[in-house]
Design a protein around this motif. Structure first.
Motif, PDB file in Angstrom:
ATOM      1  N   TYR A 260       0.842  -1.210   0.000  1.00 10.85           N
ATOM      2  CA  TYR A 260       0.000   0.000   0.000  1.00 10.85           C
ATOM      3  C   TYR A 260       0.870   1.251   0.000  1.00 10.85           C
TER       4      TYR A 260
ATOM      5  N   GLY B  69       2.397   2.024  -3.283  1.00  6.99           N
ATOM      6  CA  GLY B  69       1.480   2.393  -4.353  1.00  6.99           C
ATOM      7  C   GLY B  69       0.895   1.211  -5.095  1.00  6.99           C
TER       8      GLY B  69
ATOM      9  N   HIS C 257      -1.698  -0.818  -4.894  1.00  7.98           N
ATOM     10  CA  HIS C 257      -2.931  -0.963  -4.123  1.00  7.98           C
ATOM     11  C   HIS C 257      -3.674  -2.260  -4.425  1.00  7.98           C
TER      12      HIS C 257
ATOM     13  N   TYR D  15      -8.587   0.817   3.773  1.00  3.60           N
ATOM     14  CA  TYR D  15      -7.837   1.869   3.070  1.00  3.60           C
ATOM     15  C   TYR D  15      -7.425   1.408   1.674  1.00  3.60           C
ATOM     16  N   ALA D  16      -6.942   0.167   1.562  1.00  5.28           N
ATOM     17  CA  ALA D  16      -6.506  -0.335   0.252  1.00  5.28           C
ATOM     18  C   ALA D  16      -7.683  -0.438  -0.709  1.00  5.28           C
TER      19      ALA D  16
ATOM     20  N   GLN E 175     -10.324   1.393  -0.749  1.00  8.48           N
ATOM     21  CA  GLN E 175     -10.666   2.742  -1.218  1.00  8.48           C
ATOM     22  C   GLN E 175      -9.798   3.141  -2.405  1.00  8.48           C
ATOM     23  N   GLU E 176      -8.529   2.773  -2.346  1.00 10.56           N
ATOM     24  CA  GLU E 176      -7.605   3.166  -3.416  1.00 10.56           C
ATOM     25  C   GLU E 176      -7.927   2.471  -4.737  1.00 10.56           C
TER      26      GLU E 176
ATOM     27  N   GLN F 186     -11.000   1.889  -5.561  1.00 13.25           N
ATOM     28  CA  GLN F 186     -12.356   2.377  -5.837  1.00 13.25           C
ATOM     29  C   GLN F 186     -13.464   1.371  -5.496  1.00 13.25           C
TER      30      GLN F 186
ATOM     31  N   GLY G 249     -14.913   8.406   1.057  1.00 20.56           N
ATOM     32  CA  GLY G 249     -14.632   7.790  -0.232  1.00 20.56           C
ATOM     33  C   GLY G 249     -15.891   7.347  -0.952  1.00 20.56           C
TER      34      GLY G 249
ATOM     35  N   ASP H 242       2.687   9.352   2.281  1.00 18.49           N
ATOM     36  CA  ASP H 242       1.603   9.124   1.321  1.00 18.49           C
ATOM     37  C   ASP H 242       1.710  10.184   0.226  1.00 18.49           C
TER      38      ASP H 242
ATOM     39  N   ALA I  80       0.642  10.348  -2.830  1.00 22.40           N
ATOM     40  CA  ALA I  80      -0.609  10.647  -3.531  1.00 22.40           C
ATOM     41  C   ALA I  80      -1.487  11.553  -2.672  1.00 22.40           C
TER      42      ALA I  80
ATOM     43  N   ARG J 136      -2.838  15.374  -3.401  1.00 23.40           N
ATOM     44  CA  ARG J 136      -4.242  15.810  -3.310  1.00 23.40           C
ATOM     45  C   ARG J 136      -4.372  17.073  -2.480  1.00 23.40           C
TER      46      ARG J 136
END
Length: 358
Positions: free
Chosen positions: A93, A96, A98, A137-138, A140-141, A143, A187, A307, A309, A313
């Motif tokens: 994770y 990156g 995911h 969390y993973a 969510q990444e 989707q 999310g 993190d 990414a 954001r």
């Protein structure tokens, strides 16, 4: 023995080498000992500041492969493999990867469910909700927000069930689970539903901080306040959001000055949130100051952000705010510098935002 020290890692490596040699001649006797030694070494490597290293990944993969082979004959391999898969998933994770993280963490959760059924009321009751939080969390990444929300809700439920068991720090676990649930709701596009869990986490954290002052408790409270601010904003309760926003900025500033979580961009994010509230209230000069300070903080931490990414954001949000505040030249300069810092990271191209809203 202190985890994560150079000497501890060396000693753990030496034990692995010794049992590896013995296992070549008598695998039935010494492979379980080698598996345990590899697990201990991975724990030492994991507890270093930057555990996502080639050494950790190599040893973790070796340990996972050996424990898989031993599942039928070595009962200790079930919990150890479950935990190793969780560590490996978290490492992926952070790197990156995911989708790979989801695969590792789903297997970790599956194995730890077996362990908890076999050994109820033990220490592994805490490992399962922790693995579920990481899985949320993973997910969510990638989707898969419905699955992420399901994992987060189960995580909260498990910590609540542990609430009456004094050997465990269940309140701290519950606070973290509530934060996970808030982020899973975000999310899934259900921001307004985060107010309840965010406020519950803040209430628990205040009690914990009063009883046991320290950086960890301050950081947990700041995290909850930040989530509370986002929830209040979603409800358009702008004035109510200001007090927790100011408190979150103050707490993050303190823990960052003390060197806690150096790879975190939470302090910068909290200052961006506060700047947005100031802008909303028409306090343009103060909003510009907070935006400038947030930009400096982000630039300071970009190369070492845990993190990247997430850092990108926050940077994108800040660039858009600067434009809204009429700081177009500063926004362009900030974007160029931030992209340059993210691109210098060892895993390559992190050009994830532009001069405006992403």
């Amino acid at each position: 023995m202190a985890y994560g020290t150079g000497r501890a890692v060396q000693e753990a490596e030496q034990r692995v080498a010794e049992f590896r040699s013995l296992a070549r001649t008598d695998p039935g006797t010494y492979e379980p000992e080698l598996a345990l030694a590899l697990y201990a070494l991975c724990q030492e490597l994991r507890d270093t500041q930057a555990f996502v290293t080639a050494a950790f990944l190599e040893r973790c993969d070796e340990a996972i492969a050996l424990h898989r082979r031993l599942l039928g004959t070595n009962p200790a391999s079930y919990p150890q493999l479950g935990i190793l898969l969780g560590w490996r998933g978290f490492a992926e994770y952070r790197r990156g990867g995911h989708q790979q993280a989801v695969a590792f963490l789903e297997e970790s959760v599956s194995l730890l469910r077996v362990v908890v059924r076999r050994i109820p009321g033990g220490k592994f009751d805490r490992q399962l909700p922790r693995a579920l939080a990481l899985l949320a969390y993973a997910l969510q990444e990638v989707q898969d927000h419905a699955a992420a929300l399901s994992a987060a809700r189960e995580c909260v439920s498990m910590w609540r069930e542990l609430d009456s068991e004094p050997p465990y720090d269940v309140d701290g676990g519950l606070v973290g689970a509530l934060h996970t649930l808030c982020q899973a709701l975000q999310g899934a596009g259900r921001q307004r539903e985060t107010l309840g869990p965010a406020e519950e986490s803040v209430a628990i954290s205040r009690v914990r901080l009063a009883a046991n002052p320290g950086l960890d408790e301050e950081r947990l409270l700041a995290n909850g306040l930040d989530l509370q601010v986002a929830a209040l904003v979603a409800h358009e309760r702008w004035e109510e959001a200001r007090a927790p926003a100011v408190e979150a900025v103050r707490l993050y500033a303190h823990v960052h000055r003390r060197g806690d979580h150096r790879g975190s961009v939470n302090y910068a994010s909290a200052r961006v949130n506060y700047a947005i509230l100031l802008h909303r209230a028409g306090q343009i000069s103060d909003a510009k100051y907070e935006a400038s300070m947030a930009g400096m903080e982000l630039l300071r931490r970009a190369r070492d952000a845990s993190d990247p990414a997430g850092a990108a954001r926050v940077a994108s949000q800040l660039a858009g705010l600067m434009n809204d505040l009429g700081m177009k030249r500063r926004s362009a300069n900030f974007v160029a510098k931030m992209n340059a810092r993210l691109q210098l990271r060892p895993r390559g191209r992190w050009r994830l935002f532009s001069n405006g809203r992403a």
